[in-house]
Motif scaffolding. Structure first.
Motif, PDB file in Angstrom:
ATOM      1  N   TYR A  85      52.775 136.252  55.826  1.00 34.18           N
ATOM      2  CA  TYR A  85      53.935 135.488  56.283  1.00 34.18           C
ATOM      3  C   TYR A  85      55.216 135.899  55.572  1.00 34.18           C
ATOM      4  O   TYR A  85      55.202 136.458  54.476  1.00 34.18           O
ATOM      5  N   VAL A  86      56.334 135.641  56.253  1.00 31.96           N
ATOM      6  CA  VAL A  86      57.671 135.704  55.676  1.00 31.96           C
ATOM      7  C   VAL A  86      58.258 134.317  55.862  1.00 31.96           C
ATOM      8  O   VAL A  86      58.178 133.742  56.949  1.00 31.96           O
ATOM      9  N   LEU A  87      58.832 133.780  54.797  1.00 25.01           N
ATOM     10  CA  LEU A  87      59.253 132.380  54.801  1.00 25.01           C
ATOM     11  C   LEU A  87      60.712 132.270  54.386  1.00 25.01           C
ATOM     12  O   LEU A  87      61.108 132.782  53.341  1.00 25.01           O
ATOM     13  N   GLY A  88      61.528 131.612  55.219  1.00 28.17           N
ATOM     14  CA  GLY A  88      62.921 131.376  54.881  1.00 28.17           C
ATOM     15  C   GLY A  88      63.070 130.134  54.026  1.00 28.17           C
ATOM     16  O   GLY A  88      62.112 129.383  53.817  1.00 28.17           O
ATOM     17  N   PRO A  89      64.272 129.874  53.514  1.00 25.06           N
ATOM     18  CA  PRO A  89      64.508 128.703  52.662  1.00 25.06           C
ATOM     19  C   PRO A  89      64.619 127.426  53.483  1.00 25.06           C
ATOM     20  O   PRO A  89      64.918 127.485  54.684  1.00 25.06           O
ATOM     21  N   PRO A  90      64.401 126.267  52.878  1.00 20.64           N
ATOM     22  CA  PRO A  90      64.634 125.008  53.592  1.00 20.64           C
ATOM     23  C   PRO A  90      66.104 124.906  53.992  1.00 20.64           C
ATOM     24  O   PRO A  90      66.989 125.253  53.212  1.00 20.64           O
ATOM     25  N   GLN A  91      66.356 124.444  55.184  1.00 21.41           N
ATOM     26  CA  GLN A  91      67.737 124.309  55.648  1.00 21.41           C
ATOM     27  C   GLN A  91      67.820 123.295  56.768  1.00 21.41           C
ATOM     28  O   GLN A  91      66.815 122.915  57.354  1.00 21.41           O
TER      29      GLN A  91
END
Length: 410
Positions: free
Chosen positions: A206-212
């Motif tokens: 997986y690739v995971l972005g930051p919470p936003q």
């Protein structure tokens, strides 16, 4: 003469025995007897006081991207290598952040390291033969999970169907993933891979972005992928900079390469995961053309850009707003929700630059494929996955194979 015994009092005898025993114990504890010729007496070395755990050392090292920059340095200024299974984690994070610093036009996120960072390079095509899970074309998908969180993960029905749908694709962009519990995505991937073991099914990363997003509606943008089919360059993964907050959720961009062909022949592409907020849909959809151009011009020289996501609009509205004649939607005139009412998700690409698109894609109707009721499908998501297919060879001629979308499980 007295017939009384001449032996000492019993208490005195007992004291003598105790003294002898105590002296012997002290002697044996503190002195060694060595040699058979000319006996000598030597004092013992001080005894070790460390516990068995201390003697074993520390086999587990826990680190984070924050710890990596603050770790103690050796004489050369490098972070000392630490033993244990956790040491590679901080090193790879630090390398990612330092390598990606200084790029212009977008921000760098500390992407969480995950299993494929430790995978060996994919074998050449045909080295082990193909299985039913590795078709010739790459399937790139998008799926809005309608508030994926702990409740859905705990549901056997939701989890089972979620896992078997994800396996139908080589790369899948996920939206509407709750950020309340940051371990949800790793746990999902663990469950996906554990259930694949022994059955020949693919393993995922997986690739995971930051919470936003707004307070109370914070979400994660996620990309899952099969490392035996595609490889990701984590140093080129970023969240699009949006200083004016024109987008509620900043798109996540990752750079991939097809894994099976030789490197010089493998297709490379940028995948943009987009999540449009329904309450601001007209304004945010109007920015998609500019977004596509920004990603294409981000300095990497990559002209193949695939935009996948929850657009809150159908293709009849999307394409004229983007105002690019060559933009192709993988889903046309077809609902993408389990109720069969609205089209809100899609996979977009530029036909003039992305010759690798073979013109095949559509909606993966897991409701019908797995014979679920609408109520059962809703426990997974109210949205259906959408996908497009591409050849893994760079620059392959575009072949228009427009046909009914393939919905058979792989």
């Amino acid at each position: 003469m007295s017939s009384e015994s001449s032996g000492g009092h019993p208490i005195q005898a007992g004291l003598i025995v105790l003294c002898l025993a105590g002296g012997g114990w002290y002697f044996l504890r503190n002195y060694d007897v060595s040699g058979l010729d000319g006996i000598s007496v030597n004092r013992k070395q001080a005894q070790q006081t460390s516990s068995p755990i201390e003697e074993m050392g520390a086999p587990f090292t826990f680190a984070s991207s924050v710890d990596a920059d603050n770790a103690p340095k050796d004489a050369q200024g490098d972070t000392p290598a630490s033993g244990g299974e956790g040491s590679w984690f901080s090193d790879s994070i630090k390398s990612l952040v330092s390598t990606a610093k200084g790029k212009m036009g977008y921000e760098v996120d500390p992407i969480i390291s995950s299993p494929s960072d430790q995978h060996a390079p994919a074998p050449p095509a045909g080295a082990f033969g193909r299985s039913r899970h590795t078709p010739d074309q790459l399937r790139i998908a998008s799926w809005a999970l309608d508030g994926y969180g702990p409740t859905k993960f705990a549901s056997e029905l939701a989890r089972t169907n979620l896992l078997r749908v994800i396996r139908q694709f080589d790369v899948i962009a996920l939206q509407q993933v709750s950020s309340t519990h940051m371990d949800l995505v790793p746990r999902l991937v663990d469950a996906l891979n554990e259930s694949s073991l022994g059955g020949g099914a693919p393993l995922y990363d997986y690739v995971l972005g930051p919470p936003q997003g707004p307070d109370g509606r914070s979400e994660l943008l996620v990309i899952l992928f099969n490392p035996s089919r595609v490889r990701v360059d984590r140093t080129e993964t970023y969240t699009v900079a949006d200083p004016d907050n024109q987008l509620t959720y900043d798109p996540l961009v990752a750079w991939f390469r097809a894994a099976e062909p030789a490197v010089e022949k493998a297709w490379t592409f940028s995948l943009v995961n987009v999540r449009i907020d329904l309450s601001h849909a007209p304004q945010e959809v109007a920015l998609l053309g500019q977004l596509l151009k920004s990603v294409r011009d981000d300095g990497r020289g990559e002209d193949d850009v695939v935009v996948a996501g929850l657009f809150q609009a159908d293709d009849a509205y999307l394409l004229p707003v983007i105002a690019r004649d060559n933009i192709q939607a993988s889903v046309t005139s077809t609902p993408t929700d389990v109720f069969g009412r609205h089209q809100t998700s899609n996979v977009l690409y530029d036909r003039s630059t992305t010759a690798e698109a073979i013109g095949r894609g559509g909606v993966y109707d897991f409701l019908r494929i797995y014979n679920l009721s609408v109520a059962q499908a809703q426990t997974v998501s109210s949205y259906l996955p959408v996908y497009a297919e591409f050849t893994p060879l760079e620059g392959s001629p575009l072949t228009h194979q427009a046909s009914a979308p393939s919905t058979a499980p792989r």
